[in-house]
Structures are given as C-alpha cells and as structure tokens.
Design a protein around this motif. Structure first.
Motif, short mmCIF file in Angstrom:
data_model
loop_
_atom_site.label_atom_id
_atom_site.label_comp_id
_atom_site.label_asym_id
_atom_site.label_seq_id
_atom_site.Cartn_x
_atom_site.Cartn_y
_atom_site.Cartn_z
N GLN A 73 -8.20 24.87 34.96
CA GLN A 73 -8.33 24.78 33.52
C GLN A 73 -8.74 23.62 32.90
O GLN A 73 -9.79 23.55 32.02
CB GLN A 73 -6.67 25.13 33.13
CG GLN A 73 -6.85 25.38 31.39
CD GLN A 73 -5.47 25.81 31.06
OE1 GLN A 73 -4.79 26.40 31.67
NE2 GLN A 73 -5.15 25.53 29.52
N LEU A 74 -8.56 22.45 33.40
CA LEU A 74 -9.08 21.10 32.90
C LEU A 74 -10.44 21.07 33.26
O LEU A 74 -11.33 20.53 32.13
CB LEU A 74 -8.30 19.84 33.36
CG LEU A 74 -6.77 19.75 33.00
CD1 LEU A 74 -6.05 18.71 33.67
CD2 LEU A 74 -6.92 19.38 31.43
N LEU A 75 -10.81 21.54 34.31
CA LEU A 75 -12.33 21.65 34.59
C LEU A 75 -13.14 22.35 33.88
O LEU A 75 -14.14 22.06 33.35
CB LEU A 75 -12.62 21.96 36.31
CG LEU A 75 -13.86 21.76 36.80
CD1 LEU A 75 -14.51 20.36 36.81
CD2 LEU A 75 -13.91 22.32 38.11
N MET A 80 -16.89 23.27 29.31
CA MET A 80 -17.13 24.07 27.86
C MET A 80 -17.15 22.85 26.68
O MET A 80 -18.35 23.19 25.97
CB MET A 80 -15.85 24.89 27.51
CG MET A 80 -15.79 26.17 28.41
SD MET A 80 -17.61 27.34 28.44
CE MET A 80 -17.19 27.76 26.80
N LEU A 81 -16.50 21.77 26.85
CA LEU A 81 -16.71 20.97 25.67
C LEU A 81 -18.11 20.02 25.96
O LEU A 81 -18.67 19.84 24.91
CB LEU A 81 -15.48 20.04 25.65
CG LEU A 81 -14.04 20.89 25.09
CD1 LEU A 81 -13.15 19.62 25.26
CD2 LEU A 81 -14.34 21.07 23.61
N ALA A 82 -18.21 20.10 27.20
CA ALA A 82 -19.53 19.06 27.19
C ALA A 82 -20.97 19.76 27.33
O ALA A 82 -21.87 19.41 26.68
CB ALA A 82 -19.41 18.21 28.64
N LYS A 83 -20.95 20.94 28.29
CA LYS A 83 -22.32 21.67 28.53
C LYS A 83 -22.48 22.65 27.38
O LYS A 83 -23.54 23.10 27.26
CB LYS A 83 -22.14 22.44 29.89
CG LYS A 83 -22.06 21.13 31.02
CD LYS A 83 -22.97 20.42 31.14
CE LYS A 83 -22.79 19.54 32.60
NZ LYS A 83 -23.85 18.43 32.64
N GLU A 84 -21.58 23.52 27.05
CA GLU A 84 -21.48 24.48 25.95
C GLU A 84 -21.38 24.06 24.67
O GLU A 84 -21.36 25.17 23.54
CB GLU A 84 -20.46 25.62 26.52
CG GLU A 84 -20.78 26.23 27.78
CD GLU A 84 -22.18 27.28 27.76
OE1 GLU A 84 -22.39 27.73 26.42
OE2 GLU A 84 -22.44 27.52 28.71
N ILE A 145 -20.01 28.93 34.98
CA ILE A 145 -18.55 28.68 35.37
C ILE A 145 -18.01 29.10 36.72
O ILE A 145 -17.34 28.21 37.50
CB ILE A 145 -17.55 29.17 34.27
CG1 ILE A 145 -18.05 28.36 32.93
CG2 ILE A 145 -15.93 28.75 34.50
CD1 ILE A 145 -17.32 28.75 31.71
N GLN A 146 -18.39 30.12 37.12
CA GLN A 146 -18.19 30.63 38.61
C GLN A 146 -18.30 29.67 39.39
O GLN A 146 -17.97 29.31 40.49
CB GLN A 146 -18.66 32.20 38.66
CG GLN A 146 -17.74 33.16 38.19
CD GLN A 146 -18.49 34.50 38.34
OE1 GLN A 146 -19.68 34.57 38.26
NE2 GLN A 146 -17.87 35.57 38.22
N ASN A 147 -19.85 29.17 39.32
CA ASN A 147 -20.43 28.17 40.20
C ASN A 147 -19.92 26.89 40.27
O ASN A 147 -19.74 26.39 41.17
CB ASN A 147 -21.80 27.91 39.84
CG ASN A 147 -22.55 29.21 40.29
OD1 ASN A 147 -22.40 30.06 41.01
ND2 ASN A 147 -24.10 29.48 39.49
N LEU A 148 -19.34 26.46 39.18
CA LEU A 148 -18.65 25.30 38.92
C LEU A 148 -17.45 25.25 39.71
O LEU A 148 -17.08 24.33 40.33
CB LEU A 148 -18.20 25.04 37.35
CG LEU A 148 -17.47 23.93 36.90
CD1 LEU A 148 -18.07 22.71 36.95
CD2 LEU A 148 -16.80 24.08 35.54
#
Length: 151
Positions: A73-75, A80-84, A145-148
């Motif tokens: 969840q933290l990842l 989402m905050l940085a990339k999206e 996000i799946q890849n992340l």
C-alpha cells in the motif's frame, strides 16, 4: 473567415472546459462495500479487478504481491503521488482513493485500491468521471502498478 473559425474553436474549447469543470464531481458509492469496489458503468472508461473476467472491456487482473500489504500500500501510494500526480482523497489501512487529473483538459479519474486482509492481492478500480472513452489510460495506469509490485 479565419477569424470566424478561430472564434468558433475558442468558444468550443471554453465550452469543453466548462463542461469538464461542472461534470468532474465526486461520484457516489466509492469505497468498499461488503468486500467490493463500485461496479464499472457501461462506458469503456473504467476498469476493475472485480469486474467479471468475461467483461473484456472492464476487467483487469488483480495485482498479486509478496510481502506485507502495508508495504504494498505504501509503495502504491508513493507511486501515485510521484508518478501519477495523484491527489490522495482517502487512505486507511486496506483502502486508498486517489484523484488523478489529466494535464491537458482536466479530466479526473478516480483510482481506488483495496487490500483484502486475508489475501496478497490488490483490487483496483480506475474510472474516468467524464467522457466515454479514456483511450486506455486507466488500463495502462494499472499495468504500470502491476509492474511496480512484481519487480
């Protein structure tokens, strides 16, 4: 003639911006109810891991992860905050809701993540508030996000 065409284009752009601004309201029913995220509408601008697999327009595979759900969840929140460039709307252990605003026109997508307690899986719903098609933006977002989480 050229001035008339430019004036029409400007009016159309302003009209589109006003339409998007008034239509970008937070939809009702977001969140988790009885273990389920809100169902996708009929339009193809929404994807969900909880749609029926036979619904090829809306279905995307749940994200399987290893490790602790709080770490996953933290990842996802950091991504989402940085990339999206997402805006965090709600965050509690096991559920996160982001708004992601497109830079060009200002469309808002609601992106929700649900982490069931007993599973190493993330359920996702990503849906545009306005329009009919999203040109694959929501599906691409979830794939990233799946890849992340897999890597």
């Amino acid at each position: 003639m050229v001035r008339w065409i430019i004036a029409v284009i400007v009016v159309l752009i302003i009209g589109l911006c006003v339409y998007v601004s008034f239509s970008n309201k937070l939809p009702d029913g977001l969140g988790v109810t009885d273990g389920l995220l809100k169902a996708c509408p009929a339009s193809p601008n929404c994807i969900s891991t909880q749609a029926e697999p036979s619904d090829t327009i809306h279905y995307i595979e749940p994200i399987v992860f290893t490790g602790e759900s709080k770490d996953a969840q933290l990842l996802i929140e950091s991504y989402m905050l940085a990339k999206e460039h997402g805006r965090l709307v709600t965050s509690s252990f096991g559920y996160v809701h982001f708004e992601v605003k497109s830079q060009l026109i200002g469309y808002i997508d609601d992106v929700e993540f649900y982490f069931p307690e007993a599973d190493s899986v993330v359920h996702v719903r990503s849906a545009s508030r306005v329009g009919y098609s999203d040109m694959g933006v929501n599906r691409n977002r979830v794939r990233q996000i799946q890849n992340l989480l897999v890597n």
